[in-house]
Design an enzyme around this catalytic site. Structure first.
Site, PDB file in Angstrom:
ATOM      1  CG  ASP A  36      21.614  76.877  58.786  1.00 57.69           C
ATOM      2  OD1 ASP A  36      22.807  77.226  58.694  1.00 57.69           O
ATOM      3  OD2 ASP A  36      20.692  77.484  58.229  1.00 57.69           O
ATOM      4  CG  ASP A 286      46.803  89.425 100.183  1.00 55.11           C
ATOM      5  OD1 ASP A 286      48.016  89.596 100.374  1.00 55.11           O
ATOM      6  OD2 ASP A 286      46.133  88.537 100.728  1.00 55.11           O
ATOM      7  N   GLY A 421      48.551  84.139  92.423  1.00 55.45           N
ATOM      8  CA  GLY A 421      48.790  83.309  93.594  1.00 55.45           C
ATOM      9  C   GLY A 421      50.063  83.624  94.361  1.00 55.45           C
ATOM     10  CG  LEU A 422      53.770  83.381  93.428  1.00 53.45           C
ATOM     11  CD1 LEU A 422      54.891  83.438  92.405  1.00 53.45           C
ATOM     12  CD2 LEU A 422      54.271  82.747  94.707  1.00 53.45           C
TER      13      LEU A 422
END
Length: 518
Positions: A36, A286, A421-422
């Protein structure tokens, strides 16, 4: 008993260790076998804590079970008290030790130790980690404050108007999800409202600090999985009101400010306290093409409920699934799911969760480390919003989930896996460029991505169910944007399997599209 490879929560004694590791000047004596001690690694390797938890393990072995281990327990108690000199010594047994029924708590109370002792009953075979943390925190607070409790019916004195209002932040712990940064963010938020923080507990508190909890005007139930029980006891015993709103997301943070003002009797203009960039970013160009994305949410109860609200009301997503592994919060999650017209998934079996994700085919998963593995295997974007978490979810940088800055962090964390990111028009503009060659597959999926799909000698792509994609059909599939291509592929393969088609042609692709659009 059910054997499993993954588990959402550890046993209750891990919850007790979380409380001990979060506090100062306390020590936990855990009656347990050698194995343990693995629990130490959760703190040093996952959360990257610089020190071991303040725990002494009796570490009995199989050969010790032939005789009583009571003497071992008493010896460990005395050595722990002498060596560490804690303000409070907590005593518990692990699930394995519970079977031999040594009752270490009773032994500690009769051992005439030079420190106060808090015995803990862990109910190892019926409860789990979050319950263990909640019960330990509750027993510790109750054990230290019972003597201060006023007579039943005593009215709580009103605050002197010349004294600034104050609250306690209860619930944050080590191995909690972003607790360190959430405390900083909420302290800043309260300071901007003219409210002081009296005690933060258990994270960073000492037993001495806990004794000043009744000095505050109210308690903030910041992490309900850990602090719900304690807040209820403080409300019943000391008449302390509880602020229940968990300030996660832009809307909930404003609700939190309004509840604090109402409980403390303050007049505050919410718009003057602070603001987040999340609402504007969600409306920006976006983000608007992400509106309506189908999201599956699965986490601990509090984070699941909060995340579903943010996803629908602040991001514009469609919540298609909601669930939790926290059986103690199941009622709350069921009620929340009903608002979305859903049936909540309450389970701690990750295979059931994976089956529901496959059934619903969401475009994004908000979950735990377990769901991250599931989503990666299925090629679905995922953001981690709750424990259990991995080492990367305990970042060195400031990264809260609560308050207005937390709302900014949530926007970045949830939206970036979708857009990668695109922007969409750039993707189309450069789709034939060698650097964006579709055959490579999404880089974030690594060997799990489309690039890892096997091909026959003729260039045909073969999937796991041995359905073959003809070259022209595969070429047609690549015309579909990558962030929906995985879903189109899965739907077409499912359609082909149902129709008994072994090779997918261009016509099959469009037949599947028509089938699932109808």
């Amino acid at each position: 008993m059910e054997l499993t490879l993954w588990t959402y929560e550890g046993p209750p004694h891990v919850g007790a260790i979380r409380i001990a590791a979060s506090m100062r000047d306390v020590h936990l004596m855990l009656h347990s076998p050698q194995g343990d001690t693995y629990a130490d690694l959760l703190f040093t390797m996952i959360e990257r804590d610089g020190q071991r938890p303040p725990v002494t393990y009796t570490t009995f072995q199989a050969r010790d079970l032939g005789a009583s281990t009571a003497e071992m327990v008493i010896q460990s108690l005395r050595e722990s008290a002498e060596r560490f000199k804690p303000q409070v010594l907590m005593v518990a047994d692990s699930c394995t030790a519970e079977l031999i029924q040594d009752q270490p708590g009773a032994l500690a109370l009769g051992a005439d130790l030079p420190v106060p002792v808090i015995p803990l009953e862990m109910a190892a075979y019926t409860r789990k980690e979050n319950w263990g943390a909640s019960e330990t925190f509750y027993q510790l607070v109750r054990g230290l404050l019972s003597r201060q409790a006023p007579a039943p019916g005593t009215e709580r004195p009103k605050r002197d108007p010349a004294v600034r209002p104050s609250v306690n932040l209860l619930g944050p712990t080590k191995l909690g999800f972003r607790c360190r940064d959430d405390v900083v963010e909420i302290e800043r938020l309260l300071a901007s409202m003219g409210v002081d923080v009296n005690v933060v507990a258990p994270l960073g508190a000492s037993p001495w600090d806990l004794q000043s909890i009744p000095n505050a005007d109210a308690n903030v139930n910041l992490c309900p999985e850990v602090s719900d029980l304690t807040c209820s006891w403080l409300a019943r015993t000391f008449g302390m009101p509880t602020i229940q709103t968990m300030p996660m997301g832009w809307g909930a943070t404003r609700d939190f400010i309004a509840e604090v003002a109402q409980v403390l009797g303050l007049t505050i203009n919410i718009d003057s306290v602070g603001d987040s960039r999340l609402p504007w970013y969600s409306r920006s160009i976006d983000s608007t093409y992400l509106t309506g994305k189908r999201v599956f949410v699965f986490a601990d109860g509090s984070h699941a409920i909060a995340a579903a609200r943010i996803a629908r009301d602040e991001m514009g997503f469609e919540v298609v699934g909601l669930g939790t592994y926290s059986r103690e919060r199941a009622r709350d999650v069921r009620a929340a799911a009903k608002e979305y017209g859903l049936e909540a998934l309450i389970t701690d079996n990750y295979l059931e969760v994976e089956a529901r994700v496959q059934e619903l085919q969401p475009e994004m998963v908000l979950g735990t480390q377990m769901e991250r593995h599931i989503a990666k295997r299925l090629g679905i974007p995922c953001a981690v919003i709750s424990t259990p978490a991995h080492v990367q979810d305990y970042p060195a940088r400031y990264s809260p989930q609560m308050g207005f800055e937390g709302a900014n962090v949530l926007f970045d964390t949830w939206v970036h896996p979708l857009i990668m990111g695109l922007e969409e028009h750039l993707l189309h503009m450069f789709r034939d460029d060698f650097e964006f060659n579709d055959s490579v597959g999404p880089s974030h999926l690594g060997s799990e991505g489309e690039g890892a799909r096997s091909k026959s000698e003729t260039g045909e792509v073969i999937n796991e169910s041995n359905i073959v994609w003809a070259f022209e059909a595969e070429k047609e599939l690549r015309k579909i944007p990558f962030f929906v291509r995985g879903k189109a592929r899965r739907n077409t393969e499912r359609f082909a399997e149902e129709q008994g088609i072994s090779t997918i042609q261009v016509d099959t692709l469009y037949d599947a599209k028509a089938h699932f659009s109808s």
